[in-house]
Design a protein around this motif. Structure first.
Motif, PDB file in Angstrom:
ATOM      1  N   PHE A 286      -9.407  -3.078  -6.825  1.00 46.94           N
ATOM      2  CA  PHE A 286      -8.370  -3.725  -7.630  1.00 46.94           C
ATOM      3  C   PHE A 286      -8.899  -4.951  -8.368  1.00 46.94           C
ATOM      4  N   GLY A 287     -10.217  -5.104  -8.405  1.00 45.68           N
ATOM      5  CA  GLY A 287     -10.788  -6.266  -9.062  1.00 45.68           C
ATOM      6  C   GLY A 287     -10.752  -7.484  -8.148  1.00 45.68           C
ATOM      7  N   ALA A 288     -10.969  -8.674  -8.741  1.00 49.22           N
ATOM      8  CA  ALA A 288     -10.992  -9.903  -7.960  1.00 49.22           C
ATOM      9  C   ALA A 288     -10.652 -11.086  -8.854  1.00 49.22           C
ATOM     10  N   GLY A 289     -10.312 -12.195  -8.238  1.00 46.99           N
ATOM     11  CA  GLY A 289     -10.052 -13.417  -8.985  1.00 46.99           C
ATOM     12  C   GLY A 289      -8.700 -13.419  -9.678  1.00 46.99           C
ATOM     13  N   ARG A 290      -8.554 -14.306 -10.637  1.00 46.62           N
ATOM     14  CA  ARG A 290      -7.266 -14.478 -11.338  1.00 46.62           C
ATOM     15  C   ARG A 290      -6.886 -13.266 -12.169  1.00 46.62           C
ATOM     16  N   ARG A 291      -7.875 -12.434 -12.507  1.00 44.49           N
ATOM     17  CA  ARG A 291      -7.601 -11.281 -13.363  1.00 44.49           C
ATOM     18  C   ARG A 291      -7.538  -9.979 -12.574  1.00 44.49           C
ATOM     19  N   MET A 292      -7.415 -10.064 -11.253  1.00 41.05           N
ATOM     20  CA  MET A 292      -7.335  -8.829 -10.473  1.00 41.05           C
ATOM     21  C   MET A 292      -5.982  -8.151 -10.705  1.00 41.05           C
ATOM     22  N   CYS A 293      -5.872  -6.912 -10.303  1.00 43.70           N
ATOM     23  CA  CYS A 293      -4.678  -6.111 -10.583  1.00 43.70           C
ATOM     24  C   CYS A 293      -3.424  -6.747  -9.986  1.00 43.70           C
ATOM     25  N   PRO A 294      -2.425  -7.091 -10.816  1.00 44.85           N
ATOM     26  CA  PRO A 294      -1.203  -7.692 -10.292  1.00 44.85           C
ATOM     27  C   PRO A 294      -0.321  -6.692  -9.550  1.00 44.85           C
ATOM     28  N   GLY A 295      -0.606  -5.397  -9.723  1.00 41.67           N
ATOM     29  CA  GLY A 295       0.203  -4.380  -9.066  1.00 41.67           C
ATOM     30  C   GLY A 295      -0.267  -4.002  -7.681  1.00 41.67           C
ATOM     31  N   LEU A 296      -1.242  -4.746  -7.119  1.00 42.25           N
ATOM     32  CA  LEU A 296      -1.793  -4.405  -5.809  1.00 42.25           C
ATOM     33  C   LEU A 296      -0.724  -4.284  -4.725  1.00 42.25           C
ATOM     34  N   PRO A 297       0.220  -5.223  -4.585  1.00 42.02           N
ATOM     35  CA  PRO A 297       1.228  -5.089  -3.517  1.00 42.02           C
ATOM     36  C   PRO A 297       2.049  -3.812  -3.640  1.00 42.02           C
ATOM     37  N   PHE A 298       2.447  -3.472  -4.872  1.00 43.12           N
ATOM     38  CA  PHE A 298       3.227  -2.244  -5.077  1.00 43.12           C
ATOM     39  C   PHE A 298       2.373  -1.012  -4.786  1.00 43.12           C
ATOM     40  N   ALA A 299       1.148  -1.005  -5.300  1.00 41.36           N
ATOM     41  CA  ALA A 299       0.273   0.161  -5.153  1.00 41.36           C
ATOM     42  C   ALA A 299      -0.011   0.467  -3.694  1.00 41.36           C
ATOM     43  N   THR A 300      -0.347  -0.541  -2.907  1.00 42.16           N
ATOM     44  CA  THR A 300      -0.697  -0.296  -1.508  1.00 42.16           C
ATOM     45  C   THR A 300       0.501   0.225  -0.723  1.00 42.16           C
ATOM     46  N   LYS A 301       1.666  -0.342  -0.962  1.00 45.51           N
ATOM     47  CA  LYS A 301       2.863   0.133  -0.263  1.00 45.51           C
ATOM     48  C   LYS A 301       3.179   1.583  -0.620  1.00 45.51           C
ATOM     49  N   GLN A 302       3.112   1.898  -1.920  1.00 39.76           N
ATOM     50  CA  GLN A 302       3.490   3.224  -2.371  1.00 39.76           C
ATOM     51  C   GLN A 302       2.477   4.288  -1.945  1.00 39.76           C
ATOM     52  N   VAL A 303       1.190   3.981  -2.046  1.00 41.14           N
ATOM     53  CA  VAL A 303       0.156   4.949  -1.653  1.00 41.14           C
ATOM     54  C   VAL A 303       0.253   5.264  -0.167  1.00 41.14           C
ATOM     55  N   HIS A 304       0.391   4.231   0.677  1.00 38.14           N
ATOM     56  CA  HIS A 304       0.506   4.456   2.121  1.00 38.14           C
ATOM     57  C   HIS A 304       1.717   5.336   2.429  1.00 38.14           C
ATOM     58  N   LEU A 305       2.841   5.033   1.791  1.00 40.48           N
ATOM     59  CA  LEU A 305       4.082   5.747   2.077  1.00 40.48           C
ATOM     60  C   LEU A 305       4.004   7.206   1.652  1.00 40.48           C
ATOM     61  N   ILE A 306       3.518   7.472   0.449  1.00 35.73           N
ATOM     62  CA  ILE A 306       3.446   8.848  -0.046  1.00 35.73           C
ATOM     63  C   ILE A 306       2.466   9.675   0.773  1.00 35.73           C
ATOM     64  N   LEU A 307       1.263   9.137   1.012  1.00 37.43           N
ATOM     65  CA  LEU A 307       0.260   9.902   1.749  1.00 37.43           C
ATOM     66  C   LEU A 307       0.721  10.178   3.178  1.00 37.43           C
ATOM     67  N   ALA A 308       1.346   9.202   3.816  1.00 35.33           N
ATOM     68  CA  ALA A 308       1.848   9.401   5.179  1.00 35.33           C
ATOM     69  C   ALA A 308       2.859  10.545   5.226  1.00 35.33           C
ATOM     70  N   CYS A 309       3.771  10.591   4.262  1.00 32.01           N
ATOM     71  CA  CYS A 309       4.793  11.648   4.235  1.00 32.01           C
ATOM     72  C   CYS A 309       4.184  13.018   3.961  1.00 32.01           C
ATOM     73  N   LEU A 310       3.232  13.087   3.040  1.00 31.67           N
ATOM     74  CA  LEU A 310       2.602  14.373   2.720  1.00 31.67           C
ATOM     75  C   LEU A 310       1.884  14.944   3.931  1.00 31.67           C
TER      76      LEU A 310
END
Length: 350
Positions: A286-310
Motif C-alpha cells: 500500500f506504499g508508505a509515508g504521507r502518500r501511501m494508499c488512503p484506502g488501506l483501512p477499507f481494503a484490509t477489512k473488506q478483503v479479510h471479510l470476503i475471503l473468509a466467507c468464500l
C-alpha cells in the motif's frame, strides 16, 4: 469506517446468498467480487446498490469503465519522457481519458442531481441518508469536487480488491494444504456464528495468507513518486520533478529478502511483526509515508471479510474438474496487477 461495518457485512452476505444459488455453476470470481465491493461503496457513498449481483452483463460493463479509466490514468505517454511534448495529445490519451471520465460521471450524476433537488425542499422534509454524499453536500462541495472525490474512491476501491481476492483464490486452490489449514482456523474461531469484522481479525492464519498474496501479487507493481526537490538516493542524484518508480513487485520477490520468494508460504508471516502499514520497507503493497494508499483501512477489512466467507461457506473447484496445479498464473501488467486469464471457479456449499 466503523459506522459502515454493517454495510460491508451485508454486501458479503448477499454474495453468499448468490453463490448458494450458483452452486455447481461456473462463476467468474473477479466479476462477482467487483460487484460486491462496488455495491458496498455505493451504499457508503449513496445508500444504494449500484449493480445487481446476478447481472453479469451490467457488472462487466461497469467493470470495463473502471478498468479503462485506470488504464488511461497509468499508461505512460510521450510527455512523461519528453516534457517538450507536454500539452500535445499525440497519442490521443487525453481524448480517451475524457471519454472514460464521462462514462464514470454518468454512473452517479443522476444520484447527485436528485439529492440536490431534495435539498431545495423544506428543511423538515429533507431525508437524511447519513452517507458520504450527504456529508459532501453539507460541506458545500460542487459537482466537480464530488465527481473527482468519487473518482478517487470507486476505481481504487474496486480494482485493487478484486485483483487481490482473485489472486488469493487461485493461490489457495493450488495449495490445498494451506486452504485446509485456513478453513480449520475459520471453523474453530467462527464456530457456526455469523462472520463479522470483529471476528476475522482474530484469525492469524487468514491474515498471513492475505499478506502472502499481497507480497506475491502486489496490486500496484510500480509505485510512482515525483521528486519535489533535487535529492540524493543511494549515491544517485534525482533531479527535481523526476518521476521515480519503486518496483514493489521486485522487492516482494527479492531472494535476498525472502526465502523461496516465488512460493506461496503464508507461514513466513506467522510470528512476524511485518505489516503492510508502510513501516517495513521490504513489504509495501500500500506504499508508505504521507502518500501511501488512503484506502488501506477499507481494503484490509473488506478483503479479510470476503475471503473468509468464500473459504468458510464453500468448496471450490475448477470447471470440468480441472487440475489446480495446471492453473494459468501468468500476470498481466496493469493497474491493478491482474491475472492474464480470468479465474473461473465452481462453488459447492459446505
Amino acid at each position: 469506517m466503523e459506522l459502515f461495518a454493517n454495510k460491508r457485512e451485508k454486501g458479503v452476505l448477499d454474495m453468499v446468498d448468490l453463490l448458494v444459488f450458483k452452486q455447481g455453476k461456473v462463476v467468474k470470481i473477479g466479476n462477482l467480487v467487483f460487484s460486491v465491493v462496488f455495491n458496498v461503496l455505493g451504499n457508503i457513498c449513496f445508500s444504494r446498490d449500484m449493480v445487481k449481483l446476478d447481472d453479469e452483463r451490467g457488472t462487466s460493463e461497469m467493470k470495463g469503465h473502471i478498468w479503462k479509466f485506470m488504464e488511461c490514468g497509468t499508461t505512460p505517454i510521450l510527455a512523461d519522457f519528453f516534457p517538450i511534448f507536454d500539452g500535445i495529445d499525440i497519442q490521443g490519451q487525453k481524448k480517451k481519458a475524457k471519454k472514460c471520465l464521462d462514462n464514470l460521471f454518468k454512473v452517479w450524476e443522476g444520484i447527485i442531481k436528485k439529492r440536490r433537488e431534495e435539498q431545495h425542499c423544506n428543511e423538515s422534509d429533507v431525508k437524511k441518508h447519513g452517507d458520504f454524499l450527504d456529508l459532501m453536500l453539507a460541506n458545500g462541495f460542487s459537482d466537480d469536487q464530488i465527481n473527482y472525490m468519487l473518482l478517487e474512491i470507486f476505481p481504487a476501491g474496486t480494482g485493487t480488491l478484486t485483483s487481490t481476492i482473485e489472486w488469493a483464490m487461485a493461490e489457495l486452490l493450488r495449495n490445498k494444504e494451506v486452504l485446509n489449514k485456513l478453513y480449520s482456523e475459520l471453523k474453530k474461531v467462527i464456530n457456526s456464528n455469523p462472520i463479522q469484522e470483529s471476528t476475522i481479525f482474530q484469525l492469524p492464519y487468514l491474515n498471513a495468507c492475505i499478506k502472502e498474496v499481497l507480497r506475491l501479487h502486489p496490486p500496484i507493481a510500480f509505485l510512482p513518486h515525483y521528486a519535489s526537490e533535487t535529492c540524493q538516493v543511494m549515491h544517485y542524484t534525482i533531479p527535481k520533478d523526476s518521476l521515480v518508480f519503486v518496483n514493489l513487485w521486485a522487492i516482494g520477490h527479492d531472494p535476498k529478502i525472502w526465502d523461496d520468494p516465488f512460493s506461496f508460504k503464508p507461514e513466513r508471516f506467522l510470528n512476524s511483526n511485518l505489516d503492510f502499514k508502510g513501516q517495513d520497507f521490504e513489504f509495501l503493497p500500500f506504499g508508505a509515508g504521507r502518500r501511501m494508499c488512503p484506502g488501506l483501512p477499507f481494503a484490509t477489512k473488506q478483503v479479510h471479510l470476503i475471503l473468509a466467507c468464500l473459504v468458510y461457506h464453500f468448496e471450490w473447484s475448477l470447471p470440468n474438474d480441472g487440475d489446480p496445479l495446471m492453473l494459468d498464473m501468468n500476470e498481466k501488467y496493469a493497474v491493478p496487477l491482474q491475472r492474464e486469464k480470468p479465474l473461473l471457479l465452481v462453488p459447492t456449499r459446505k
